[in-house]
Design a protein around this motif. Structure first.
Motif, PDB file in Angstrom:
ATOM      1  N   GLY A  24      12.558  27.977  23.044  1.00 52.90           N
ATOM      2  CA  GLY A  24      12.082  27.985  24.424  1.00 52.90           C
ATOM      3  C   GLY A  24      11.958  26.596  25.016  1.00 52.90           C
ATOM      4  N   HIS A  25      11.521  25.659  24.202  1.00 58.53           N
ATOM      5  CA  HIS A  25      11.428  24.274  24.684  1.00 58.53           C
ATOM      6  C   HIS A  25      12.817  23.735  24.998  1.00 58.53           C
ATOM      7  N   LEU A  26      13.791  24.077  24.165  1.00 59.66           N
ATOM      8  CA  LEU A  26      15.162  23.659  24.442  1.00 59.66           C
ATOM      9  C   LEU A  26      15.672  24.342  25.708  1.00 59.66           C
ATOM     10  N   LEU A  27      15.400  25.626  25.868  1.00 62.20           N
ATOM     11  CA  LEU A  27      15.816  26.322  27.081  1.00 62.20           C
ATOM     12  C   LEU A  27      15.194  25.679  28.317  1.00 62.20           C
ATOM     13  N   THR A  28      13.945  25.297  28.239  1.00 55.05           N
ATOM     14  CA  THR A  28      13.290  24.629  29.372  1.00 55.05           C
ATOM     15  C   THR A  28      14.029  23.343  29.730  1.00 55.05           C
ATOM     16  N   ARG A  29      14.441  22.578  28.716  1.00 55.61           N
ATOM     17  CA  ARG A  29      15.202  21.350  28.978  1.00 55.61           C
ATOM     18  C   ARG A  29      16.574  21.666  29.583  1.00 55.61           C
ATOM     19  N   MET A  30      17.199  22.733  29.128  1.00 57.48           N
ATOM     20  CA  MET A  30      18.490  23.138  29.680  1.00 57.48           C
ATOM     21  C   MET A  30      18.347  23.521  31.156  1.00 57.48           C
ATOM     22  N   ILE A  31      17.316  24.274  31.459  1.00 59.08           N
ATOM     23  CA  ILE A  31      17.057  24.686  32.842  1.00 59.08           C
ATOM     24  C   ILE A  31      16.803  23.454  33.708  1.00 59.08           C
ATOM     25  N   ALA A  32      16.014  22.511  33.196  1.00 59.27           N
ATOM     26  CA  ALA A  32      15.731  21.275  33.944  1.00 59.27           C
ATOM     27  C   ALA A  32      17.010  20.468  34.165  1.00 59.27           C
ATOM     28  N   ALA A  33      17.884  20.424  33.164  1.00 63.45           N
ATOM     29  CA  ALA A  33      19.151  19.697  33.312  1.00 63.45           C
ATOM     30  C   ALA A  33      20.005  20.312  34.413  1.00 63.45           C
ATOM     31  N   MET A  34      19.815  21.598  34.666  1.00 64.42           N
ATOM     32  CA  MET A  34      20.538  22.279  35.739  1.00 64.42           C
ATOM     33  C   MET A  34      19.900  22.017  37.109  1.00 64.42           C
ATOM     34  N   GLY A  35      18.726  21.394  37.113  1.00 65.49           N
ATOM     35  CA  GLY A  35      18.046  21.111  38.378  1.00 65.49           C
ATOM     36  C   GLY A  35      17.059  22.181  38.796  1.00 65.49           C
ATOM     37  N   TYR A  36      16.633  23.006  37.859  1.00 62.09           N
ATOM     38  CA  TYR A  36      15.667  24.069  38.133  1.00 62.09           C
ATOM     39  C   TYR A  36      14.419  23.871  37.280  1.00 62.09           C
ATOM     40  N   THR A  37      13.388  24.622  37.613  1.00 62.93           N
ATOM     41  CA  THR A  37      12.210  24.721  36.762  1.00 62.93           C
ATOM     42  C   THR A  37      12.164  26.154  36.229  1.00 62.93           C
ATOM     43  N   ARG A  38      11.363  26.376  35.210  1.00 66.17           N
ATOM     44  CA  ARG A  38      11.216  27.739  34.677  1.00 66.17           C
ATOM     45  C   ARG A  38      10.697  28.696  35.748  1.00 66.17           C
ATOM     46  N   GLU A  39       9.926  28.176  36.683  1.00 62.57           N
ATOM     47  CA  GLU A  39       9.361  29.021  37.735  1.00 62.57           C
ATOM     48  C   GLU A  39      10.421  29.471  38.738  1.00 62.57           C
ATOM     49  N   GLU A  40      11.558  28.800  38.768  1.00 62.52           N
ATOM     50  CA  GLU A  40      12.624  29.134  39.724  1.00 62.52           C
ATOM     51  C   GLU A  40      13.670  30.087  39.153  1.00 62.52           C
ATOM     52  N   VAL A  41      13.558  30.395  37.872  1.00 65.34           N
ATOM     53  CA  VAL A  41      14.486  31.315  37.222  1.00 65.34           C
ATOM     54  C   VAL A  41      13.661  32.423  36.580  1.00 65.34           C
ATOM     55  N   PHE A  42      14.342  33.451  36.084  1.00 64.78           N
ATOM     56  CA  PHE A  42      13.651  34.499  35.340  1.00 64.78           C
ATOM     57  C   PHE A  42      14.212  34.505  33.935  1.00 64.78           C
ATOM     58  N   ILE A  43      13.338  34.633  32.966  1.00 65.38           N
ATOM     59  CA  ILE A  43      13.737  34.632  31.560  1.00 65.38           C
ATOM     60  C   ILE A  43      13.249  35.934  30.930  1.00 65.38           C
ATOM     61  N   GLY A  44      14.166  36.658  30.325  1.00 65.61           N
ATOM     62  CA  GLY A  44      13.805  37.911  29.684  1.00 65.61           C
ATOM     63  C   GLY A  44      14.556  38.105  28.389  1.00 65.61           C
ATOM     64  N   ASN A  45      14.341  39.240  27.776  1.00 61.41           N
ATOM     65  CA  ASN A  45      14.973  39.583  26.509  1.00 61.41           C
ATOM     66  C   ASN A  45      15.478  41.012  26.528  1.00 61.41           C
ATOM     67  N   ILE A  46      16.438  41.277  25.656  1.00 61.12           N
ATOM     68  CA  ILE A  46      16.923  42.649  25.474  1.00 61.12           C
ATOM     69  C   ILE A  46      15.791  43.512  24.926  1.00 61.12           C
ATOM     70  N   LEU A  47      15.126  43.057  23.868  1.00 67.01           N
ATOM     71  CA  LEU A  47      13.979  43.767  23.308  1.00 67.01           C
ATOM     72  C   LEU A  47      12.695  43.190  23.889  1.00 67.01           C
ATOM     73  N   LYS A  48      11.716  44.027  24.042  1.00 64.35           N
ATOM     74  CA  LYS A  48      10.437  43.587  24.603  1.00 64.35           C
ATOM     75  C   LYS A  48       9.398  43.306  23.524  1.00 64.35           C
ATOM     76  N   CYS A  49       9.728  43.633  22.262  1.00 63.91           N
ATOM     77  CA  CYS A  49       8.818  43.347  21.165  1.00 63.91           C
ATOM     78  C   CYS A  49       9.622  42.786  19.995  1.00 63.91           C
ATOM     79  N   ARG A  50       8.937  42.112  19.110  1.00 63.57           N
ATOM     80  CA  ARG A  50       9.579  41.428  17.987  1.00 63.57           C
ATOM     81  C   ARG A  50       9.968  42.418  16.894  1.00 63.57           C
ATOM     82  N   PRO A  51      11.243  42.403  16.474  1.00 59.08           N
ATOM     83  CA  PRO A  51      11.632  43.275  15.359  1.00 59.08           C
ATOM     84  C   PRO A  51      10.964  42.810  14.059  1.00 59.08           C
TER      85      PRO A  51
END
Length: 153
Positions: A24-51
């Motif tokens: 997640g920290h890496l994803l946050t850096r990737m999003i920032a490199a794109m010129g966005y913040t986490r608040e400007e995008v939506f992040i989700g998963n296929i599963l909603k709970c941990r297998p």
């Protein structure tokens, strides 16, 4: 932009928030490199709970959670979806035969929405040499949105 991953990991499961661990920290850096913040995008998963044991989700588990993600997509109406990893790609397109390594970087479509398959941030933590490929994918996403990466300082 909607970023879709596989399933919550331990940290995400504990906090109830997607992508807050190392990946997640890496994803946050990737999003920032794109010129966005986490608040400007939506992040989700296929599963909603941990297998159990953080294993790859089983097809029946994915089938149980996909309708919820589809409803989220319908509400969010993203301009672009970034499918991060094989599970996200297979789950969104409901095709267990898809290969993330073959499809990565190639534009696809999900119900009329542009979809860019790329590698999962957790994979990048194990294989940092793949970061350049993912950055190319993310620049394609920006171009599709009519944006350019911000200038580095």
């Amino acid at each position: 932009i909607l970023f879709v991953g596989e399933a919550p990991g331990y940290d995400e499961d504990q906090k109830g928030v997607a992508f807050v661990g190392r990946a997640g920290h890496l994803l946050t850096r990737m999003i920032a490199a794109m010129g966005y913040t986490r608040e400007e995008v939506f992040i989700g998963n296929i599963l909603k709970c941990r297998p159990p044991n953080n294993r790859t989700p089983l097809p029946d588990e994915m089938a149980t959670c996909i309708p919820y993600l589809k409803r989220q997509i319908a509400v969010l109406q993203p301009k672009v979806i970034v499918a991060m990893g094989a599970t996200a790609l297979k789950g969104l397109l409901e095709d267990p035969g898809l290969s993330i390594m073959r499809m990565r970087g190639k534009w696809l479509e999900y119900k009329g929405i542009d979809l860019m398959p790329t590698l999962h941030p957790a994979y990048l933590l194990r294989k940092p040499e793949a970061k350049a490929d993912v950055w190319e994918d993310l620049k394609e996403v920006l171009a599709r949105l009519g944006r350019e990466p911000p200038k580095r300082k």
